[in-house]
Design a protein around this motif. Sequence first.
Motif, short mmCIF file in Angstrom:
data_model
loop_
_atom_site.label_atom_id
_atom_site.label_comp_id
_atom_site.label_asym_id
_atom_site.label_seq_id
_atom_site.Cartn_x
_atom_site.Cartn_y
_atom_site.Cartn_z
N LEU A 71 43.30 36.44 61.46
CA LEU A 71 43.96 35.13 61.46
C LEU A 71 45.13 35.15 62.43
O LEU A 71 45.98 36.05 62.35
CB LEU A 71 44.49 34.82 60.06
N PRO A 72 45.22 34.19 63.33
CA PRO A 72 46.40 34.15 64.21
C PRO A 72 47.67 33.89 63.39
O PRO A 72 47.62 33.20 62.38
CB PRO A 72 46.11 32.99 65.16
N MET A 122 40.35 27.02 44.87
CA MET A 122 40.47 27.96 43.76
C MET A 122 39.69 27.44 42.58
O MET A 122 39.48 26.23 42.44
CB MET A 122 41.95 28.16 43.36
N GLU A 123 39.28 28.34 41.73
CA GLU A 123 38.77 27.94 40.43
C GLU A 123 39.97 27.51 39.60
O GLU A 123 40.98 28.21 39.57
CB GLU A 123 38.11 29.15 39.76
N TYR A 171 48.05 33.73 42.16
CA TYR A 171 48.20 34.66 43.27
C TYR A 171 48.32 33.96 44.62
O TYR A 171 48.43 34.60 45.65
CB TYR A 171 47.01 35.62 43.30
N GLY A 172 48.29 32.62 44.60
CA GLY A 172 48.29 31.87 45.85
C GLY A 172 46.88 31.43 46.16
O GLY A 172 45.94 32.22 46.10
N ASP A 173 46.73 30.15 46.46
CA ASP A 173 45.38 29.59 46.66
C ASP A 173 45.37 28.59 47.81
O ASP A 173 44.64 27.60 47.76
CB ASP A 173 44.92 28.89 45.37
N ALA A 174 46.11 28.86 48.85
CA ALA A 174 46.27 27.88 49.93
C ALA A 174 45.00 27.75 50.76
O ALA A 174 44.96 28.08 51.94
CB ALA A 174 47.46 28.26 50.80
N GLU A 214 40.88 34.97 52.95
CA GLU A 214 41.61 35.18 51.71
C GLU A 214 43.08 35.57 51.91
O GLU A 214 43.95 35.08 51.19
CB GLU A 214 40.91 36.22 50.84
N PRO A 215 43.38 36.45 52.89
CA PRO A 215 44.80 36.79 53.05
C PRO A 215 45.69 35.56 53.27
O PRO A 215 46.87 35.56 52.91
CB PRO A 215 44.81 37.69 54.29
N GLU A 216 45.12 34.52 53.87
CA GLU A 216 45.91 33.32 54.13
C GLU A 216 46.17 32.53 52.85
O GLU A 216 47.14 31.78 52.77
CB GLU A 216 45.17 32.44 55.14
N PHE A 217 45.33 32.70 51.85
CA PHE A 217 45.52 31.93 50.61
C PHE A 217 46.69 32.46 49.79
O PHE A 217 47.32 31.73 49.05
CB PHE A 217 44.28 32.01 49.72
N ARG A 218 46.93 33.77 49.90
CA ARG A 218 47.77 34.45 48.91
C ARG A 218 49.27 34.32 49.19
O ARG A 218 49.70 34.18 50.32
CB ARG A 218 47.40 35.93 48.86
N PHE A 219 50.03 34.45 48.11
CA PHE A 219 51.49 34.48 48.24
C PHE A 219 51.94 35.78 48.90
O PHE A 219 51.36 36.84 48.67
CB PHE A 219 52.16 34.47 46.87
#
Lengths: 471, 333
Positions: free
Chosen positions: A194-195, B1-2, B264-267, B295-300
């Motif tokens: 991801l950028p 997210m669920e 856990y963050g769901d963005a 997934e890494p982008e969703f998380r806090f």
Amino acid sequence: MADRDMALMAHLMRRAGFGAARSELERRTAKGYEATVEELLDPAAHGVPPLDTSVLFRQTPGFRIPGNPENASGYWMYRMIHTPRPLEEKISLLWHQVFATANSKVNNPPEVVRQIEMFREYGMGGYRRLLVELAKNPAMIFWLDNQENHKDAPNENWGRELLELFSMGQGNYTEEDVKECARAFTGWTLAPTLPGVLYNRFPWQFKYDAEDHDDGEKVFLGQKGRFNGEDVIDIIMGHPATAQFVARHLYNFFVADEVQVPSWQDEPPRDPEAAAIIAEALVASDFDIRSTLRVIFNSDFFKDEEVWFAKVKSPTELVVSAMRLVQDFQEYRPGIWTIGMETSYQGQAILNPPSVEGWHTGQEWIDSGALLQRINFVADRVGDVSLPGVRDIVKRLSDKNVLSAGELVDGCLDLLGHVRLTDDTRQELIEHVSGWEEARRGETEEERVAFGAKVADVLKLITATREYQLG
Amino acid sequence: MEAISTRGRVFRYSHTIGNVSLFRYPVGLGLDADNNLYVLNRGHDGDWIFGVNKMTVDEGLLGKFGGNGESDGRFLWPTSIVVDGAGLAYVADEWLNRISVYDATVEFNGADIAEGNYLRKWGAAGSEEGQLNAPAGMALDEAEDLYISEQGNHRVSKFTRDGRFLMSFGSEGSGAGEFRKPWGLTVDGQGCLYVADWGNHRVQKFTAGGEYLASFGAPGSGAGELNLPSDVAVDEDGDVYVTDWGRDKVEVYDAGGGHLASLYGDAENLSKRSREYLELNIADNEKRQMVTNFEPEFRFTMPTAVEVDGQGRIFIADSARLRVQVYRKDAQG
């Protein structure tokens, strides 16, 4: 406590750490030299906790994912200044010098910091593992273009530097070996990431792309096979030049300044006997760096006074040792990043070496501009009697009511970490100080302030000497 | 997210506010009577330009105020923000040991007015009663008096909004009613006070007068356990939300301390500003298209502050991801 024991401990702490204040030297000398070596080599096994970064991240959240170079260098500088495990940072500094990777090209400060974290984790283990981790390290892959090293279009950058700068040194392999080495590392690349343009940086990941790997037969250093990257590293580890090359780096960093790395092909080691002992220790331990450092620190050639102060302090060593001595930034306050920038003003921008060759070391750290910067930085700190480390020096010298010029100079030299001056320089300082009003501890607040200022002036004079640039 | 359905409640991710173009390490959130959101940016070394953003909850930027510096109206190490019923915003600075007061009702029209709405400051550094050492969290009670946690003095002090000292309680330690570097705090509908006891890995609940009532969470990394909690909020039902700063999650408890959910963050959806950026920057958009794991982008990453409004919305300052993630709580239908 014998004076030489303390001086030897000061030597050990300059090399295996970033120097030590008098109280730490006393504690370690009482504990014993060999016991201190063991603690430095394996702090976890001796109950020394890692640095707790939680308060740092609370105060400076930008250090958690250091999105800009100032945060990245500030973060590492903070770690070096505060770590209770100095050799972990020192060995990371060595590998940063050897495997020099610059943010100027990587353009991803958190990845360069992750490379340093890798050095911290693997830097005192086996050299083979370190090279494998290095080959998979995302910042290194990008730095030496291995993501451009394809089955059908090899890129030789990583393969060449692995042989020339990271393991064997020039003169021990052929151009054909470089090409075959590069082929073995085709497919060692980066996964799409991801950028970081929206929500800060995301970690780069190593990816082995089997489809892009050249699985054909290769001939490397006289051996034939369908080698992959780890096979090549195994062959490198078995070559006698590797032990000698790594040994020379360890000698240059921990014992005494050598000539610059590009001259190693032509110039014999400064101390061939010591270099051979280190190389033998590497081979005997299967290239375990911790075991080899144990041999070095306990050796006669390391303890020999001939090699004390036989190295020009790198800017990082100079700045960190000064900060640890005066105990600046013990309390959290804004501005640690400015200390991270200081080494760059002195010619060593950490996390941003000038090229893959790293920095030229030894005498080449010093030019007239850098020298002035070095002196001013340290003098400003040791001259600040509000700093806890300087206050401690003043307090220790206050044990005696009146100090002669000689006692004042020698006392300051001792408390700066057993600094050794030439007889001429020492005499010159004493004569200079003799012209001052007598150093008297005094009873009134005014007299005590004057005494502290006098001590600070002597400390500043010492740190401005040629000898203070050596460690 | 669920959606997470638990004991009559449903927690759902709603949307994301902001990105790197708007926020720098947001550490404090405030809501005013009109449900405008105030995002306090800590900034970072070499990039201190961001102060407070006044936002609508759907990401409209109403204006900016404050900024880095020691002069009046600016701050060096800001920690928290609250807005009173009259629309005055209070910003705590843990380095300068002062509370700065701004008129947040000024019409901004999206502009950066820097110090233009600054009114006054108060606070004196020290450890005596009425002095401040590293003010961290702030909360207003029903009478609009101000509770302030002090990480340096390991206590909670109470002041009137213009800085007159009223009371304090707590000291350094790990026993009931003691603190280690306390951070965020809040007042519930009954006037009880909840304090994120950062260094003790728990949230403590007190009466309005500072009498210890209960503790939430226990040290650890599992569901319902806490590691260095930074902030706490309580909704109208009495459910308690805690940003578990050290473990990058948010823990939710019922009023009795029973664990309800871990977020856990769901963005999964980009913020409006991020969508606009990618529409204009084709190369970055193409790079994103090559990514297979989002997934890494969703998380806090370092969730630092949490606020709830009266409409079931939960706002979380996702500090190192430079955004605010918004969740909703609804009754289970």
